[in-house]
Design a protein around this motif. Structure first.
Motif, mmCIF file in Angstrom:
data_model
loop_
_atom_site.group_PDB
_atom_site.id
_atom_site.type_symbol
_atom_site.label_atom_id
_atom_site.label_comp_id
_atom_site.label_asym_id
_atom_site.label_seq_id
_atom_site.Cartn_x
_atom_site.Cartn_y
_atom_site.Cartn_z
ATOM 1 N N PRO A 1 -60.478 8.958 55.542
ATOM 2 C CA PRO A 1 -61.385 10.127 55.172
ATOM 3 C C PRO A 1 -62.746 9.648 54.426
ATOM 4 C CG PRO A 1 -59.692 9.747 53.482
ATOM 5 C CD PRO A 1 -59.496 8.793 54.531
ATOM 6 N N ASP A 2 -63.520 10.589 53.897
ATOM 7 C CA ASP A 2 -64.890 10.174 53.150
ATOM 8 C C ASP A 2 -64.347 10.031 51.595
ATOM 9 O OD1 ASP A 2 -64.490 12.726 52.018
ATOM 10 O OD2 ASP A 2 -66.303 13.460 53.248
ATOM 11 N N ARG A 3 -65.193 9.872 50.902
ATOM 12 C CA ARG A 3 -64.817 9.451 49.484
ATOM 13 C C ARG A 3 -64.291 10.933 48.807
ATOM 14 N NH1 ARG A 3 -70.362 6.552 46.875
ATOM 15 N NH2 ARG A 3 -70.442 5.028 48.706
ATOM 16 N N ASP A 4 -64.490 11.994 49.341
ATOM 17 C CA ASP A 4 -63.723 13.192 48.699
ATOM 18 C C ASP A 4 -62.553 13.745 49.553
ATOM 19 O OD1 ASP A 4 -65.973 13.324 47.011
ATOM 20 O OD2 ASP A 4 -67.269 14.714 48.350
ATOM 21 N N GLY A 5 -62.030 12.867 50.472
ATOM 22 C CA GLY A 5 -60.804 13.216 51.053
ATOM 23 C C GLY A 5 -61.120 13.815 52.360
ATOM 24 N N ASN A 6 -62.149 14.120 52.979
ATOM 25 C CA ASN A 6 -62.494 14.555 54.025
ATOM 26 C C ASN A 6 -62.285 13.919 55.261
ATOM 27 O OD1 ASN A 6 -62.892 17.373 52.553
ATOM 28 N ND2 ASN A 6 -64.783 16.289 51.951
ATOM 29 N N VAL A 7 -61.606 14.196 56.255
ATOM 30 C CA VAL A 7 -61.710 13.532 57.575
ATOM 31 C C VAL A 7 -62.636 14.084 58.384
ATOM 32 C CG1 VAL A 7 -60.423 12.861 59.746
ATOM 33 C CG2 VAL A 7 -59.328 12.756 57.497
ATOM 34 N N THR A 8 -63.796 13.704 58.589
ATOM 35 C CA THR A 8 -64.871 14.009 59.272
ATOM 36 C C THR A 8 -65.127 13.380 60.755
ATOM 37 O OG1 THR A 8 -66.777 13.000 58.174
ATOM 38 C CG2 THR A 8 -65.831 14.971 57.404
ATOM 39 N N LEU A 9 -65.311 13.714 61.754
ATOM 40 C CA LEU A 9 -65.294 13.212 63.072
ATOM 41 C C LEU A 9 -66.801 13.314 63.827
ATOM 42 C CD1 LEU A 9 -61.761 14.218 64.575
ATOM 43 C CD2 LEU A 9 -62.636 12.139 63.062
ATOM 44 N N ASP A 10 -67.229 12.314 64.166
ATOM 45 C CA ASP A 10 -68.620 12.310 65.213
ATOM 46 C C ASP A 10 -68.011 11.917 66.492
ATOM 47 O OD1 ASP A 10 -69.874 12.971 62.780
ATOM 48 O OD2 ASP A 10 -70.088 10.639 62.151
ATOM 49 N N ALA A 11 -68.808 12.410 67.435
ATOM 50 C CA ALA A 11 -68.849 11.986 68.938
ATOM 51 C C ALA A 11 -69.718 12.347 69.710
ATOM 52 C CB ALA A 11 -67.280 12.453 69.563
ATOM 53 N N CYS A 12 -70.326 11.622 70.771
ATOM 54 C CA CYS A 12 -71.104 12.288 71.985
ATOM 55 C C CYS A 12 -70.385 11.796 73.120
ATOM 56 C CB CYS A 12 -72.414 11.851 71.569
ATOM 57 S SG CYS A 12 -72.616 9.858 71.712
ATOM 58 N N ILE A 13 -71.256 12.466 74.398
ATOM 59 C CA ILE A 13 -70.782 12.147 75.650
ATOM 60 C C ILE A 13 -72.258 12.490 76.448
ATOM 61 C CG2 ILE A 13 -70.151 14.240 76.293
ATOM 62 C CD1 ILE A 13 -67.854 13.192 77.976
ATOM 63 N N MET A 14 -72.163 11.532 77.647
ATOM 64 C CA MET A 14 -73.356 11.500 78.572
ATOM 65 C C MET A 14 -73.026 11.510 79.891
ATOM 66 S SD MET A 14 -76.935 9.592 77.520
ATOM 67 C CE MET A 14 -78.580 10.291 78.244
ATOM 68 N N SER A 15 -73.702 12.322 80.654
ATOM 69 C CA SER A 15 -73.286 12.560 82.079
ATOM 70 C C SER A 15 -74.086 11.552 82.873
ATOM 71 C CB SER A 15 -73.048 13.824 82.448
ATOM 72 O OG SER A 15 -74.496 14.193 82.742
ATOM 73 N N PRO A 16 -73.775 11.317 84.266
ATOM 74 C CA PRO A 16 -74.547 10.586 85.106
ATOM 75 C C PRO A 16 -75.887 11.333 85.307
ATOM 76 C CG PRO A 16 -72.501 10.618 86.103
ATOM 77 C CD PRO A 16 -72.682 11.352 84.810
ATOM 78 N N ALA A 17 -76.060 12.798 85.210
ATOM 79 C CA ALA A 17 -77.393 13.448 85.454
ATOM 80 C C ALA A 17 -78.191 13.298 84.067
ATOM 81 C CB ALA A 17 -76.960 14.823 85.574
ATOM 82 N N GLY A 18 -77.702 12.819 83.137
ATOM 83 C CA GLY A 18 -78.616 12.546 81.949
ATOM 84 C C GLY A 18 -78.451 13.559 80.928
ATOM 85 N N ASP A 19 -77.415 14.615 81.083
ATOM 86 C CA ASP A 19 -77.210 15.652 80.219
ATOM 87 C C ASP A 19 -76.254 14.997 78.895
ATOM 88 O OD1 ASP A 19 -77.989 17.719 81.646
ATOM 89 O OD2 ASP A 19 -76.470 17.763 82.992
ATOM 90 N N ALA A 20 -76.373 15.258 77.770
ATOM 91 C CA ALA A 20 -75.761 14.925 76.631
ATOM 92 C C ALA A 20 -75.258 15.859 75.917
ATOM 93 C CB ALA A 20 -76.589 14.011 75.999
ATOM 94 N N GLY A 21 -74.221 15.714 75.133
ATOM 95 C CA GLY A 21 -73.537 16.668 74.156
ATOM 96 C C GLY A 21 -72.801 15.694 72.846
ATOM 97 N N ALA A 22 -73.054 16.368 71.679
ATOM 98 C CA ALA A 22 -72.595 15.727 70.555
ATOM 99 C C ALA A 22 -72.115 16.585 69.525
ATOM 100 C CB ALA A 22 -73.804 14.790 70.142
ATOM 101 N N VAL A 23 -71.241 16.277 68.658
ATOM 102 C CA VAL A 23 -70.716 16.835 67.498
ATOM 103 C C VAL A 23 -70.912 15.905 66.239
ATOM 104 C CG1 VAL A 23 -69.490 18.653 68.552
ATOM 105 C CG2 VAL A 23 -68.374 16.561 67.983
#
Length: 325
Positions: free
Chosen positions: A90-112
């Motif tokens: 977790p972070d300093r306050d005890g929260n588990v926070t996640l980051d991710a992204c993905i990219m396709s062959p067409a050049g499209d992308a998404g992230a959180v």
């Protein structure tokens, strides 16, 4: 007449050669005679279970995009991996926070970014890419979207991670740990049987980070980048350093201009070394792949490796490093 026709034909040939040099990247011209090295899956660190999952899918005809998503999901669900997905520190306050992204062959992308209570942020990132007009969703908005898409909320703070966090609170010493062996951000590149490339990156970030901190992993061009005409790259280590150099994008551009994946990774690491006098205190590592399936890797500190699955064989490959000791 013959001489005149020869000159005319020579001129046309020259125009054709010039046109071909403009159409095709220098890296393609340089490596066009190489043996086919795909389908193939590679990932940061020795995550052979992840690359085996992706590589087996590729061998059975799956697309690079499907394979790369399922591949990194292996580590998102791995409770022993304390820097990715469920069970992440977790972070300093005890929260588990996640980051991710993905990219396709067409050049499209998404992230959180700063996503809580969802075990597979990479899948949410793919939904962002495919079902919204946006590239990135954050925090409560990302969670709300995930729930709307049918994802179930889950407590990601395991008993082991909570104990480690409470022990850390006794001293609250914050510093990056170099080479958390086999337990770090996973970035993956996949090339399918058609020669198409996709990439994904997912993490819970630095252990005991400041609340709200987001690293390089979900940032297109930093944690990962692909251009399906050239190749792709993924990074791991100190996210702030990778963001400052836009490292994965730089590697792809260097490959576009004729460098091999190995040369491009090394040059990108060297730029960080030249510009940051504190480079000995943190790790930066990259893995890259070009359109022929040729792979390269380079890092600051020794000890980084990447997993590879090709032709039914899985391997752990030690990266070259700037610092040998």
């Amino acid at each position: 007449m013959k001489r005149r026709k020869f000159i005319q034909n020579s001129g046309l040939l020259g125009l054709g050669l010039t046109a071909s040099l403009e159409i095709y990247p220098q890296s393609f011209l340089k490596h066009s005679n190489m043996i086919k090295n795909y389908p193939v899956a590679v990932a940061t660190w020795n995550f052979q279970n992840a690359t085996k999952m992706a590589g087996t899918m590729l061998s059975n005809g799956a697309t690079a995009l499907d394979a790369v998503e399922k591949g990194v999901m292996v580590e998102e669900a791995n409770l022993k991996n304390t820097t990715v997905g469920n069970g992440g520190a977790p972070d300093r306050d005890g929260n588990v926070t996640l980051d991710a992204c993905i990219m396709s062959p067409a050049g499209d992308a998404g992230a959180v970014v700063y996503l809580k209570e969802i075990e597979h942020p990479v899948s949410v990132a793919r939904r962002v890419m495919e079902k919204t007009p946006h590239v990135m969703l954050a925090g409560e908005g990302a969670l709300q979207f995930a729930i709307q898409e049918g994802f179930q909320k889950k407590n990601l703070l395991t008993e082991e991670s909570e104990k480690a966090w409470k022990k850390w609170l006794e001293h609250k010493e914050y510093k990056p740990i170099i080479n958390i062996e086999n337990h770090d951000t996973i970035g993956m590149l996949c090339m399918d049987e058609n020669g198409d490339i996709a990439a994904a990156c997912t993490t819970s970030g630095l252990s005991y980070k400041m609340n709200g901190r987001v690293g390089d992993s979900p940032i297109i061009g930093a944690g990962l980048f692909i251009d399906n005409e050239v190749g792709g790259a993924v990074g791991t280590g100190m996210g702030e350093a990778i963001m400052k150099s836009v490292g994965s994008f730089l590697i792809v551009e260097l490959m576009r201009n004729g460098m091999s994946p190995q040369e491009a990774c090394k040059e990108t690491v060297m730029r960080t070394i030249r510009k940051d006098p504190k480079y000995k205190k943190f790790q930066v590592a990259y893995v890259a792949m070009n359109k022929q399936g040729e792979i390269g890797s380079y890092c600051i500190h020794k000890g980084f490796s990447y997993a590879k699955f090709h032709n039914g064989e899985s391997s752990d490959n030690l990266s070259e490093s700037y610092l040998k000791g």
